[in-house]
Scaffold this motif. Structure first.
Motif, PDB file in Angstrom:
ATOM      1  N   CYS A 197       0.848  -1.204   0.000  1.00  0.00           N
ATOM      2  CA  CYS A 197       0.000   0.000   0.000  1.00  0.00           C
ATOM      3  C   CYS A 197       0.884   1.255   0.000  1.00  0.00           C
ATOM      4  CB  CYS A 197      -0.927   0.003   1.220  1.00  0.00           C
ATOM      5  SG  CYS A 197      -2.192  -1.266   1.148  1.00  0.00           S
ATOM      6  N   SER A 198       1.974   1.203   0.741  1.00  0.00           N
ATOM      7  CA  SER A 198       2.897   2.354   0.787  1.00  0.00           C
ATOM      8  C   SER A 198       3.459   2.613  -0.608  1.00  0.00           C
ATOM      9  CB  SER A 198       4.065   2.074   1.739  1.00  0.00           C
ATOM     10  OG  SER A 198       3.572   1.724   3.010  1.00  0.00           O
ATOM     11  N   LEU A 199       3.872   1.547  -1.261  1.00  0.00           N
ATOM     12  CA  LEU A 199       4.449   1.645  -2.592  1.00  0.00           C
ATOM     13  C   LEU A 199       3.430   2.191  -3.593  1.00  0.00           C
ATOM     14  CD1 LEU A 199       7.219   0.742  -3.762  1.00  0.00           C
ATOM     15  CD2 LEU A 199       6.048  -1.273  -4.618  1.00  0.00           C
ATOM     16  N   THR A 200       2.183   1.740  -3.444  1.00  0.00           N
ATOM     17  CA  THR A 200       1.122   2.185  -4.357  1.00  0.00           C
ATOM     18  C   THR A 200       0.935   3.692  -4.263  1.00  0.00           C
ATOM     19  OG1 THR A 200       0.039   0.068  -4.047  1.00  0.00           O
ATOM     20  CG2 THR A 200      -1.284   1.793  -5.043  1.00  0.00           C
ATOM     21  N   LEU A 201       1.015   4.224  -3.037  1.00  0.00           N
ATOM     22  CA  LEU A 201       0.856   5.666  -2.876  1.00  0.00           C
ATOM     23  C   LEU A 201       1.976   6.440  -3.563  1.00  0.00           C
ATOM     24  CD1 LEU A 201      -0.369   6.461   0.741  1.00  0.00           C
ATOM     25  CD2 LEU A 201      -1.521   6.878  -1.412  1.00  0.00           C
ATOM     26  N   VAL A 202       3.124   5.794  -3.684  1.00  0.00           N
ATOM     27  CA  VAL A 202       4.278   6.479  -4.289  1.00  0.00           C
ATOM     28  C   VAL A 202       4.262   6.350  -5.810  1.00  0.00           C
ATOM     29  CG1 VAL A 202       6.810   6.557  -4.410  1.00  0.00           C
ATOM     30  CG2 VAL A 202       5.676   6.121  -2.221  1.00  0.00           C
ATOM     31  N   ILE A 203       4.035   5.111  -6.303  1.00  0.00           N
ATOM     32  CA  ILE A 203       4.188   4.923  -7.760  1.00  0.00           C
ATOM     33  C   ILE A 203       2.845   4.850  -8.509  1.00  0.00           C
ATOM     34  CG2 ILE A 203       6.421   3.736  -7.517  1.00  0.00           C
ATOM     35  CD1 ILE A 203       4.890   1.158  -8.281  1.00  0.00           C
ATOM     36  N   ILE A 204       1.732   4.899  -7.803  1.00  0.00           N
ATOM     37  CA  ILE A 204       0.361   4.901  -8.348  1.00  0.00           C
ATOM     38  C   ILE A 204      -0.018   3.584  -9.025  1.00  0.00           C
ATOM     39  CG2 ILE A 204      -1.374   6.171  -9.705  1.00  0.00           C
ATOM     40  CD1 ILE A 204      -0.059   7.858  -7.472  1.00  0.00           C
ATOM     41  N   ASN A 205       0.602   3.258 -10.144  1.00  0.00           N
ATOM     42  CA  ASN A 205       0.209   2.022 -10.836  1.00  0.00           C
ATOM     43  C   ASN A 205       1.067   0.853 -10.332  1.00  0.00           C
ATOM     44  OD1 ASN A 205      -0.715   0.079 -12.522  1.00  0.00           O
ATOM     45  ND2 ASN A 205       0.172   0.918 -14.402  1.00  0.00           N
ATOM     46  N   SER A 206       0.518   0.119  -9.385  1.00  0.00           N
ATOM     47  CA  SER A 206       1.344  -0.915  -8.733  1.00  0.00           C
ATOM     48  C   SER A 206       0.808  -2.320  -8.994  1.00  0.00           C
ATOM     49  CB  SER A 206       1.377  -0.650  -7.230  1.00  0.00           C
ATOM     50  OG  SER A 206       0.066  -0.687  -6.721  1.00  0.00           O
ATOM     51  N   ASN A 207       0.023  -2.449 -10.071  1.00  0.00           N
ATOM     52  CA  ASN A 207      -0.582  -3.763 -10.365  1.00  0.00           C
ATOM     53  C   ASN A 207       0.439  -4.892 -10.388  1.00  0.00           C
ATOM     54  OD1 ASN A 207      -3.419  -3.789 -10.626  1.00  0.00           O
ATOM     55  ND2 ASN A 207      -3.196  -2.366 -12.343  1.00  0.00           N
ATOM     56  N   ARG A 208       1.569  -4.642 -11.027  1.00  0.00           N
ATOM     57  CA  ARG A 208       2.575  -5.703 -11.145  1.00  0.00           C
ATOM     58  C   ARG A 208       3.198  -6.061  -9.798  1.00  0.00           C
ATOM     59  NH1 ARG A 208       5.045  -7.341 -15.731  1.00  0.00           N
ATOM     60  NH2 ARG A 208       5.122  -9.260 -14.595  1.00  0.00           N
ATOM     61  N   PHE A 209       3.122  -5.127  -8.839  1.00  0.00           N
ATOM     62  CA  PHE A 209       3.667  -5.429  -7.522  1.00  0.00           C
ATOM     63  C   PHE A 209       2.810  -6.473  -6.802  1.00  0.00           C
ATOM     64  CE2 PHE A 209       6.095  -1.622  -8.316  1.00  0.00           C
ATOM     65  CZ  PHE A 209       7.328  -1.946  -7.758  1.00  0.00           C
ATOM     66  N   ILE A 210       1.533  -6.566  -7.207  1.00  0.00           N
ATOM     67  CA  ILE A 210       0.677  -7.629  -6.651  1.00  0.00           C
ATOM     68  C   ILE A 210       1.289  -8.967  -7.046  1.00  0.00           C
ATOM     69  CG2 ILE A 210      -1.591  -8.740  -6.799  1.00  0.00           C
ATOM     70  CD1 ILE A 210      -2.837  -6.003  -7.143  1.00  0.00           C
ATOM     71  N   GLU A 211       1.671  -9.059  -8.325  1.00  0.00           N
ATOM     72  CA  GLU A 211       2.269 -10.292  -8.829  1.00  0.00           C
ATOM     73  C   GLU A 211       3.603 -10.562  -8.131  1.00  0.00           C
ATOM     74  OE1 GLU A 211       2.689 -10.224 -13.084  1.00  0.00           O
ATOM     75  OE2 GLU A 211       3.503 -12.261 -13.094  1.00  0.00           O
ATOM     76  N   LEU A 212       4.389  -9.488  -7.964  1.00  0.00           N
ATOM     77  CA  LEU A 212       5.690  -9.654  -7.305  1.00  0.00           C
ATOM     78  C   LEU A 212       5.507 -10.207  -5.889  1.00  0.00           C
ATOM     79  CD1 LEU A 212       8.772  -9.206  -7.207  1.00  0.00           C
ATOM     80  CD2 LEU A 212       8.331  -6.878  -6.468  1.00  0.00           C
ATOM     81  N   MET A 213       4.531  -9.634  -5.190  1.00  0.00           N
ATOM     82  CA  MET A 213       4.270 -10.093  -3.813  1.00  0.00           C
ATOM     83  C   MET A 213       3.819 -11.554  -3.811  1.00  0.00           C
ATOM     84  SD  MET A 213       1.861  -8.185  -1.062  1.00  0.00           S
ATOM     85  CE  MET A 213       1.142  -9.124   0.275  1.00  0.00           C
ATOM     86  N   ASP A 214       2.943 -11.889  -4.754  1.00  0.00           N
ATOM     87  CA  ASP A 214       2.463 -13.279  -4.838  1.00  0.00           C
ATOM     88  C   ASP A 214       3.613 -14.237  -5.135  1.00  0.00           C
ATOM     89  OD1 ASP A 214      -0.079 -12.537  -4.252  1.00  0.00           O
ATOM     90  OD2 ASP A 214      -0.795 -12.511  -6.316  1.00  0.00           O
ATOM     91  N   ARG A 215       4.528 -13.810  -6.020  1.00  0.00           N
ATOM     92  CA  ARG A 215       5.656 -14.684  -6.373  1.00  0.00           C
ATOM     93  C   ARG A 215       6.553 -14.898  -5.152  1.00  0.00           C
ATOM     94  NH1 ARG A 215       2.742 -14.653  -9.905  1.00  0.00           N
ATOM     95  NH2 ARG A 215       2.043 -16.269  -8.489  1.00  0.00           N
ATOM     96  N   LEU A 216       6.720 -13.823  -4.367  1.00  0.00           N
ATOM     97  CA  LEU A 216       7.540 -13.970  -3.168  1.00  0.00           C
ATOM     98  C   LEU A 216       6.907 -14.978  -2.212  1.00  0.00           C
ATOM     99  CD1 LEU A 216       8.612 -10.276  -2.487  1.00  0.00           C
ATOM    100  CD2 LEU A 216      10.100 -12.162  -3.088  1.00  0.00           C
ATOM    101  N   PHE A 217       5.587 -14.872  -2.050  1.00  0.00           N
ATOM    102  CA  PHE A 217       4.914 -15.796  -1.136  1.00  0.00           C
ATOM    103  C   PHE A 217       4.810 -17.205  -1.721  1.00  0.00           C
ATOM    104  CE2 PHE A 217       4.064 -12.119   1.372  1.00  0.00           C
ATOM    105  CZ  PHE A 217       3.925 -12.601   2.660  1.00  0.00           C
ATOM    106  N   ASP A 218       5.052 -17.343  -3.033  1.00  0.00           N
ATOM    107  CA  ASP A 218       5.112 -18.694  -3.625  1.00  0.00           C
ATOM    108  C   ASP A 218       6.212 -19.531  -2.979  1.00  0.00           C
ATOM    109  OD1 ASP A 218       3.044 -18.355  -5.332  1.00  0.00           O
ATOM    110  OD2 ASP A 218       4.245 -18.062  -7.145  1.00  0.00           O
ATOM    111  N   PHE A 219       7.254 -18.843  -2.496  1.00  0.00           N
ATOM    112  CA  PHE A 219       8.358 -19.575  -1.874  1.00  0.00           C
ATOM    113  C   PHE A 219       7.901 -20.305  -0.611  1.00  0.00           C
ATOM    114  CE2 PHE A 219      10.796 -16.756  -4.601  1.00  0.00           C
ATOM    115  CZ  PHE A 219      11.781 -17.611  -5.067  1.00  0.00           C
ATOM    116  N   ALA A 220       6.766 -19.840  -0.055  1.00  0.00           N
ATOM    117  CA  ALA A 220       6.231 -20.517   1.132  1.00  0.00           C
ATOM    118  C   ALA A 220       5.551 -21.829   0.756  1.00  0.00           C
ATOM    119  CB  ALA A 220       5.227 -19.605   1.835  1.00  0.00           C
ATOM    120  N   GLY A 221       5.243 -21.996  -0.523  1.00  0.00           N
ATOM    121  CA  GLY A 221       4.453 -23.147  -0.967  1.00  0.00           C
ATOM    122  C   GLY A 221       5.203 -24.464  -1.034  1.00  0.00           C
TER     123      GLY A 221
END
Lengths: 263, 266
Positions: free
Chosen positions: A170-194
């Protein structure tokens, strides 16, 4: 006037979320079925892989099914509790509506975290619990109070870690506005938990167990249930608390610099 | 065609405006690759086997790389866009455009993918050979892959368009979309190669279009037996074309029936 707490707000959001789901009943029913389906498929795929291989070191097939049940439960839990937060944040910042959140009598970050309830993902929670309960006896492990406490404790720490990442997002979204791809980045990071952290080479294992403890989400709760504790797990839980504090700190810094502009 | 290209160009320019997001692939795709490499290296080592389901480690990692390529090439949110516009009533604006909604959405999907193909696939194309050099790959199989990947894009687009049309009946199709993703990716071989599946599932799969989205195009990329000859390749391309033609007819029929019921009151 009595001030509404964030928990009360979240409770109201849950009620609204359920009521909203009932408005689109067919969509909701399919959503529950799809989350159940997804859960089953994930377990089946793991089973298919195990059928042709020896699986992952340290995880016999019986324990791996518990791990998979935990994976399904975790996915359902995070999507049910906070499934809508990131999309909501992207939408309101894109449309320039974020200022409306600042007018609410809540901590803005807390308000966002309390706004992401998604009732349609509840099916995965149920499916995860069923898979764990059915698979557990075959592992030969004995469930203890300590194991159960560890399970809930690590799961809570995993949720805290996820909340921290949402705050970073959310912090990043306020800074860069279009943060759609960061959703994917976050999901990929949490994939490591799988996957069990045993599959990662030494330094990467320490990374995912302690430094950025994704193992808190699935691996540690599963291991607690199976009575397989080690000291790294406690260190990971401590790191999750630090991550959450860092998430809150980042949010505060970004809020101070926020100048109110849409996409 | 001029209008179609103009829409594609406009969407491409729009995507380019947010190129920072696209550049994130430089981080995201290596993450994918690291995860695949860790998972499959662990599986191969622990199984003490040079091949699993007919794939050696390099082929398996390139299979997962192929899933990335196809996932990127075929991705579009046509279903979501149509459903949203039906729900909000904004579909009226599309109906007033000088192109059909189908062509408009196709141009939008293509515009979105043009930049993605450069910004998202390129990092993986550079990194993957450095880690696992594909000795099995030839220029011929890369060209054949380009053809079947284009077919996969069209196939996925038609499936998504059909799901979007469901919104005329269901209004909200938010829950259908994950099912589509799960079915297409799982039965298409987008999670693990179909060679891991039991024969019964493979037989059922033969009557579905999904394997032509992932499994066969990726096998073409890997230059696997059955895809590296002209008859084998043309059979895959022909099957893709037949599915696209069938789904296109279905899209036209359903669109004709559905949009007559549309009433733009949100």
């Amino acid at each position: 006037m009595k001030r509404t707490s964030l928990l009360t707000l979240y409770y109201h959001n849950i009620k609204n979320g359920i009521a909203q789901s009932m408005q689109f009943r067919a969509d909701f029913a399919i959503g529950v079925v799809s989350s159940l389906f997804y859960s089953l498929i994930t377990v089946v795929i793991q089973f298919l892989v195990y059928r042709l291989t020896h699986g992952f070191p340290g995880w016999p097939v019986e324990q791996m099914i518990v791990f998979q049940g935990m994976f399904v439960l975790w996915t359902g839990l995070r999507e049910t509790l906070f499934g809508g937060v990131r999309e909501l944040m992207v939408q309101i910042v894109w449309k320039g509506e974020f200022d409306q959140i600042l007018l609410k009598p809540f901590h803005s970050g807390g308000y966002l975290l309390a706004s992401g309830f998604d009732f349609s993902k509840v099916g995965s929670i149920a499916a995860g619990i069923v898979v764990i309960v059915l698979a557990y006896p075959a592992t030969g492990a004995v469930l203890t109070i300590g194991g159960l406490a560890g399970f809930f404790g690590f799961l809570a720490a995993g949720v805290l870690l996820y909340m921290a990442f949402i705050l970073f997002f959310c912090s990043l979204t306020l800074v860069i506005i279009n943060s759609n791809r960061f959703i994917e980045l976050m999901d990929r990071l949490f994939d490591f938990a799988g996957y069990p952290s045993e599959i990662y080479p030494g330094p990467a294992r320490i990374l995912f167990d302690v430094a950025v403890p994704f193992a808190l989400c699935i691996g540690f709760p599963a291991r607690a249930l199976l009575g397989r504790f080690d000291v790294l797990m406690a260190a990971g839980a401590g790191a999750a608390v630090l991550f959450f504090l860092a998430g809150l700190g980042t949010w505060q810094i970004v809020m101070k610099k926020y100048t109110s502009a849409g996409g | 065609m001029k209008i179609f290209l103009a829409i594609t160009k406009a969407v491409f320019k729009q995507s380019f405006h947010y190129r920072l997001g696209q550049m994130l692939s430089i981080v995201i795709y290596p993450l994918y690759l690291i995860l695949f490499i860790a998972v499959f290296t662990g599986l191969y080592q622990y199984s003490h086997s040079a091949t699993l389901a007919g794939y050696n480690l390099t082929q398996m990692i390139w299979y997962q790389g192929g899933v990335l390529f196809i996932g990127t090439i075929t991705w579009n949110n046509t279903d979501w866009q149509i459903a949203n516009k039906i729900l909000s009533g904004d579909l009226v604006q599309d109906l007033l455009k000088p192109v059909s909604v189908f062509k408009y959405q196709l141009a939008v999907a293509l515009g979105h993918r043009l930049l993605a193909m450069i910004g998202e696939i390129l990092p993986a194309v550079i990194v993957l050979p450095l880690l696992y050099f594909p000795t099995f790959m030839t220029i011929g199989c890369i060209l054949r892959f380009a053809a079947v990947a284009a077919g996969a894009f069209l196939l996925f687009f038609h499936i998504n368009f059909l799901i979007g049309l469901l919104a005329f009946v269901m209004k909200s199709t938010a829950s259908i979309r994950p099912i589509r993703v799960i079915i297409a990716w799982t039965l298409g071989g987008g999670r693990i190669p179909l060679d891991f599946f039991p024969p019964a599932i493979v037989t059922i799969n033969a009557f579905l279009p999904f394997q032509y989205c992932f499994y066969y195009p990726i096998r073409v990329l890997l230059n696997m037996p059955g895809t590296n000859t002209w008859p084998g390749f043309l059979t895959i391309l022909g099957a893709q074309a037949a599915w696209i033609a069938g789904l296109h007819i279905l899209c036209r029929l359903l669109w004709r029936g559905a949009y007559r019921k549309f009433c733009a009151v949100g």
